[in-house]
Design an enzyme around this catalytic site. Sequence first.
Site, PDB file in Angstrom:
ATOM      1  N   SER A 122       1.607  -7.604  32.869  1.00  0.00           N
ATOM      2  CA  SER A 122       0.348  -8.208  33.280  1.00  0.00           C
ATOM      3  C   SER A 122      -0.091  -7.624  34.619  1.00  0.00           C
ATOM      4  O   SER A 122       0.736  -7.414  35.506  1.00  0.00           O
ATOM      5  CB  SER A 122       0.562  -9.719  33.414  1.00  0.00           C
ATOM      6  N   VAL A 166       0.017 -12.055  28.245  1.00  0.00           N
ATOM      7  CA  VAL A 166       0.254 -12.859  27.043  1.00  0.00           C
ATOM      8  C   VAL A 166      -0.295 -14.257  27.290  1.00  0.00           C
ATOM      9  O   VAL A 166       0.024 -14.901  28.289  1.00  0.00           O
ATOM     10  CB  VAL A 166       1.769 -12.964  26.740  1.00  0.00           C
ATOM     11  N   LEU A 173      15.473 -11.798  35.304  1.00  0.00           N
ATOM     12  CA  LEU A 173      15.335 -13.134  35.884  1.00  0.00           C
ATOM     13  C   LEU A 173      15.072 -14.191  34.812  1.00  0.00           C
ATOM     14  O   LEU A 173      15.350 -15.365  35.013  1.00  0.00           O
ATOM     15  CB  LEU A 173      14.213 -13.134  36.925  1.00  0.00           C
ATOM     16  N   ILE A 232      -0.045 -10.928  37.015  1.00  0.00           N
ATOM     17  CA  ILE A 232       1.229 -11.525  37.448  1.00  0.00           C
ATOM     18  C   ILE A 232       2.098 -10.403  37.988  1.00  0.00           C
ATOM     19  O   ILE A 232       2.484  -9.485  37.249  1.00  0.00           O
ATOM     20  CB  ILE A 232       1.937 -12.227  36.273  1.00  0.00           C
ATOM     21  N   LYS A 238      25.513   3.055  49.455  1.00  0.00           N
ATOM     22  CA  LYS A 238      26.099   1.772  49.847  1.00  0.00           C
ATOM     23  C   LYS A 238      27.602   1.854  49.592  1.00  0.00           C
ATOM     24  O   LYS A 238      28.026   2.015  48.444  1.00  0.00           O
ATOM     25  CB  LYS A 238      25.453   0.673  48.998  1.00  0.00           C
TER      26      LYS A 238
HETATM   27  C1  LIG Z   1      15.636 -12.834  47.158  1.00  0.00           C
HETATM   28  C2  LIG Z   1      16.109 -11.941  46.055  1.00  0.00           C
HETATM   29  C3  LIG Z   1      16.927 -10.872  46.359  1.00  0.00           C
HETATM   30  C4  LIG Z   1      17.414 -10.060  45.344  1.00  0.00           C
HETATM   31  N1  LIG Z   1      18.264  -9.041  45.649  1.00  0.00           N
HETATM   32  C5  LIG Z   1      18.813  -8.320  44.655  1.00  0.00           C
HETATM   33  C6  LIG Z   1      19.721  -7.270  44.932  1.00  0.00           C
HETATM   34  O1  LIG Z   1      20.023  -6.954  46.074  1.00  0.00           O
HETATM   35  N2  LIG Z   1      20.230  -6.593  43.884  1.00  0.00           N
HETATM   36  C7  LIG Z   1      19.908  -6.873  42.598  1.00  0.00           C
HETATM   37  O2  LIG Z   1      20.446  -6.238  41.676  1.00  0.00           O
HETATM   38  N3  LIG Z   1      19.008  -7.816  42.322  1.00  0.00           N
HETATM   39  C8  LIG Z   1      18.467  -8.548  43.296  1.00  0.00           C
HETATM   40  N4  LIG Z   1      17.552  -9.508  43.000  1.00  0.00           N
HETATM   41  C9  LIG Z   1      17.132  -9.683  41.603  1.00  0.00           C
HETATM   42  C10 LIG Z   1      16.123  -8.625  41.203  1.00  0.00           C
HETATM   43  O3  LIG Z   1      15.021  -8.658  42.081  1.00  0.00           O
HETATM   44  C11 LIG Z   1      15.649  -8.871  39.784  1.00  0.00           C
HETATM   45  O4  LIG Z   1      16.738  -9.085  38.946  1.00  0.00           O
HETATM   46  C12 LIG Z   1      14.918  -7.671  39.261  1.00  0.00           C
HETATM   47  O5  LIG Z   1      13.885  -7.320  40.119  1.00  0.00           O
HETATM   48  C13 LIG Z   1      14.392  -7.907  37.882  1.00  0.00           C
HETATM   49  O6  LIG Z   1      13.284  -8.766  37.881  1.00  0.00           O
HETATM   50  P1  LIG Z   1      12.558  -8.957  36.511  1.00  0.00           P
HETATM   51  O7  LIG Z   1      12.128  -7.633  36.010  1.00  0.00           O
HETATM   52  O8  LIG Z   1      13.411  -9.791  35.628  1.00  0.00           O
HETATM   53  O9  LIG Z   1      11.289  -9.865  36.862  1.00  0.00           O
HETATM   54  P2  LIG Z   1       9.938  -9.560  37.687  1.00  0.00           P
HETATM   55  O10 LIG Z   1      10.111  -8.477  38.673  1.00  0.00           O
HETATM   56  O11 LIG Z   1       9.490 -10.895  38.181  1.00  0.00           O
HETATM   57  O12 LIG Z   1       8.907  -9.029  36.602  1.00  0.00           O
HETATM   58  C14 LIG Z   1       8.242  -9.908  35.713  1.00  0.00           C
HETATM   59  C15 LIG Z   1       7.265  -9.100  34.874  1.00  0.00           C
HETATM   60  O13 LIG Z   1       6.795  -9.937  33.806  1.00  0.00           O
HETATM   61  C16 LIG Z   1       5.403  -9.756  33.656  1.00  0.00           C
HETATM   62  N5  LIG Z   1       4.827 -10.972  33.052  1.00  0.00           N
HETATM   63  C17 LIG Z   1       5.087 -12.252  33.376  1.00  0.00           C
HETATM   64  N6  LIG Z   1       4.334 -13.091  32.614  1.00  0.00           N
HETATM   65  C18 LIG Z   1       3.614 -12.305  31.777  1.00  0.00           C
HETATM   66  C19 LIG Z   1       2.648 -12.560  30.767  1.00  0.00           C
HETATM   67  N7  LIG Z   1       2.244 -13.798  30.471  1.00  0.00           N
HETATM   68  N8  LIG Z   1       2.104 -11.520  30.130  1.00  0.00           N
HETATM   69  C20 LIG Z   1       2.464 -10.255  30.418  1.00  0.00           C
HETATM   70  N9  LIG Z   1       3.384  -9.946  31.366  1.00  0.00           N
HETATM   71  C21 LIG Z   1       3.928 -10.959  32.042  1.00  0.00           C
HETATM   72  C22 LIG Z   1       4.885  -9.500  35.055  1.00  0.00           C
HETATM   73  O14 LIG Z   1       3.649  -8.834  35.034  1.00  0.00           O
HETATM   74  C23 LIG Z   1       6.020  -8.620  35.605  1.00  0.00           C
HETATM   75  O15 LIG Z   1       5.756  -7.284  35.259  1.00  0.00           O
HETATM   76  C24 LIG Z   1      17.034 -10.314  44.002  1.00  0.00           C
HETATM   77  C25 LIG Z   1      16.187 -11.370  43.706  1.00  0.00           C
HETATM   78  C26 LIG Z   1      15.733 -12.190  44.714  1.00  0.00           C
HETATM   79  C27 LIG Z   1      14.844 -13.352  44.368  1.00  0.00           C
END
Ligand SMILES: Cc1cc2nc3c(=O)[nH]c(=O)nc-3n(C[C@H](O)[C@H](O)[C@H](O)COP(=O)(O)OP(=O)(O)OC[C@H]3O[C@@H](n4cnc5c(N)ncnc54)[C@H](O)[C@@H]3O)c2cc1C
Length: 508
Positions: free
Chosen positions: A41, A191, A341, A44, A80
Amino acid sequence: MNPIPLQHIVIVGGGSAGWMAANLLAHHWSPRGVRITLLESSEIGIIGVGEGSTPYLRQFFSRLNISEAEWMPACNASYKCGIRFPNWSKVAGYETYMHPFFNQADLALGNEFFRNACLRRRGADADANPQDFFLAAELARQRRAPHYRPRPDGQDSPATDYAYHFDAGLLGQFLRSHALKLGVRHLIGTVQQVQQTESGDIQTLRLADGSNLDGDLFIDCSGFRGLLINQTLGEPFLSFADNLFNDRAIAIPTALPEGEDIPSETVSSALKHGWAWQIPLSHRYGNGYVYASSFVCDDEAERELRAFLGPAAEGQTARRLQMRVGRVAQHWRNNCLALGLSQGFIEPLEATALMLIQFTVELFMAEMERGQFGREHQAPFNRRINQMFEGVRDYVLTHYQLNTRDDSEYWRENRANRKISDRLASILDVWDRGGDFEAELTRHGDDLMYIRPSWYCLLAGMGRFPGQLQAYKASPAPVSRQQAREALAQTAAQFYGHREYLHLLGQR
Ligand SMILES: Cc1cc2nc3c(=O)[nH]c(=O)nc-3n(C[C@H](O)[C@H](O)[C@H](O)COP(=O)(O)OP(=O)(O)OC[C@H]3O[C@@H](n4cnc5c(N)ncnc54)[C@H](O)[C@@H]3O)c2cc1C
């Protein structure tokens, strides 16, 4: 080779989870006729943090045949050697320690460390802080890269292990462009509705622009909202809040002074209501404070972080984040795999999130390639992933259990918290009683995500030696920290400087 029983995989989400999955799937399965579409998206955003890895990420890039020279300069990445933990403990000599990544060169001194830790548990006056015994700690002290200079005799050097720091936004861009080269279709859209079949499978995604997207496997990489796994399929989320109190983070980047050597370790310093990370990239630091909203409000936490970072944080914008800590009950359900996540998150103390993403995709692919795609294969798959989440949770939780700070309720309550797994309670009990720790670790086997040296480093490194020092004469005499440090310094001199090696890779 079994045929892959999937024709079209739809990934929802373009954060690190979505693009990591897209690359692994396309690299292995596009040549076998599987189509892969990634939808994200534009409304988002991605979470945009997550800048430290475990050594497991090395395998991710090598599986994709991507060299360090290709991806590291593009992502402002650095090396690291481990994680340093200042101020978690008040025990003299153990106020800071390092959880190193282990190298082949550690064999001899590492054994001395294990021996010293065992002697110290029995009350002998032996040095047992891991930062004095492992090469990674010395490399980090000297700001070196975990790469040996070529030997004059042309022989191979001992193997090293290490992880990375990187800019999360740039890593996303790099992975996206690589996935596109592998033939992944990239769509922008949000979505709005999800249509399911009678059996509950996901059939069609209805997007805000009125278009539809069909597929036969849907990978939910939608972040904490868990669009498909939670909101659509109703899979329960099991919170770890009883164990791990932190549910918030504030991130503030700061500059890396020009010309200054680049550290090759993450530093995770305990503050009054949580801990602060400092992650050195090749051009800046990523910093942040992870804390519990039940103990401190966001404004005070930001003040605490700014005070900790000092003048470097002046004028820098802070990002405030909420964290959903725990995991879904089932990661693979119906024709949906939750990843990143959306499947769960353990606070980032050991930077394990990308590792769990990678492991989940790889295990899923292995199951498919073995022809194990039926519903009956979901239960063992989910058990294995849950075992990993719980293994990481217990190791992270141990840091809080072992803390000896007394400056806030936060630390006292963390220490006193008895809501821990039976397994962790037993590990701590055996260690404290001076029981057979090796047998205890072996008994838990694969349930422990962390291997023996990591457990010793954590328990000894935090100064967890319940007994009083006694007049205990060990023979031969334990290796002292000075002796160990001198030997390490000699070995470390054979390594490249960190900045120097990043330049060799092409970092400007
Ligand atoms: C404070 C913090 C520190 C962290 N530090 C580390 C670290 O040092 N090392 C490590 O390995 N991990 C770390 N993480 C975790 C890491 O950031 C995440 O695991 C990683 O970035 C993966 O995120 P994601 O892709 O699951 O979700 P997100 O990055 O949140 O991506 C979500 C995606 O879903 C899409 N989306 C959502 N809803 C819709 C919809 N309705 N329609 C279409 N698309 C949609 C959005 O557009 C976006 O592209 C950390 C997390 C936090 C909170």
